[in-house]
Design a protein around this motif. Structure first.
Motif, PDB file in Angstrom:
ATOM      1  N   UNK A  74       0.833  -1.203   0.000  1.00  0.00           N
ATOM      2  CA  UNK A  74       0.000   0.000   0.000  1.00  0.00           C
ATOM      3  C   UNK A  74       0.864   1.248   0.000  1.00  0.00           C
ATOM      4  N   UNK A  75       0.255   2.348  -0.426  1.00  0.00           N
ATOM      5  CA  UNK A  75       0.995   3.613  -0.461  1.00  0.00           C
ATOM      6  C   UNK A  75       1.337   4.084   0.949  1.00  0.00           C
ATOM      7  N   UNK A  76       0.469   3.795   1.909  1.00  0.00           N
ATOM      8  CA  UNK A  76       0.747   4.189   3.294  1.00  0.00           C
ATOM      9  C   UNK A  76       1.980   3.453   3.821  1.00  0.00           C
ATOM     10  N   UNK A  77       2.076   2.154   3.485  1.00  0.00           N
ATOM     11  CA  UNK A  77       3.229   1.380   3.935  1.00  0.00           C
ATOM     12  C   UNK A  77       4.499   1.865   3.237  1.00  0.00           C
ATOM     13  N   UNK A  78       4.376   2.203   1.946  1.00  0.00           N
ATOM     14  CA  UNK A  78       5.529   2.759   1.230  1.00  0.00           C
ATOM     15  C   UNK A  78       5.979   4.063   1.875  1.00  0.00           C
TER      16      UNK A  78
END
Length: 157
Positions: A127-131
């Protein structure tokens, strides 16, 4: 010698038996006319005041501004004050927390690598949040490495 007693004014006739109803009506008409004139004068003054300053009758707004001016310095004092001695321990706690997060992420990555052979044919989604979290961690690690290098240079000098 005889004392003269003050003369009393005559008593008015009872309400139901007055003959001067016409006088009362004229008095009432004149009082209404004077009231109307006074109301017109007041209305004109009101209009003139509003033309000069539209906020002339905004009592609540003025009161709120006065109270805000009195409270604002107190709020600013609270915001500007920082603790003298607790700042360093807070920063250290945040640093340790970041380090613990990085250690935990590395541990999870190692566990995932052990299980990669089971899911080799499957797609991986990040996910973009994890990235974003990974990017922040990498940035923090780089900053920490730079701090360590500067610290070593100062110790040598």
């Amino acid at each position: 010698m005889q004392k003269k007693q003050p003369t009393r004014p005559p008593l008015p006739p009872p309400l139901g038996f007055r003959d001067d109803d016409e006088d009362d009506i004229e008095k009432e008409i004149s009082s209404q006319a004077s009231k109307n004139k006074a109301l017109k004068d007041i209305e004109e003054q009101h209009k003139k005041a509003l033309e000069e300053d539209p906020s002339v009758f905004d009592y609540d707004g003025v009161y709120d501004e006065m109270k805000e001016k009195a409270v604002r310095p107190l709020v600013q004092d609270r915001q500007e004050k920082k603790p003298n001695y607790i700042q360093a321990p807070i920063e250290e706690a945040q640093k340790r927390e970041r380090e613990q997060e990085i250690i935990y992420e590395r541990k999870l990555a190692k566990e995932r690598n052990k299980e990669d052979h089971l899911y080799a044919d499957k797609d991986k989604f990040v996910t973009s949040a994890y990235k974003k979290i990974l990017g922040e961690q990498a940035k923090w690690m780089e900053e920490e490495r730079q701090r360590q290098l500067r610290k070593r240079k100062r110790m040598r000098v």
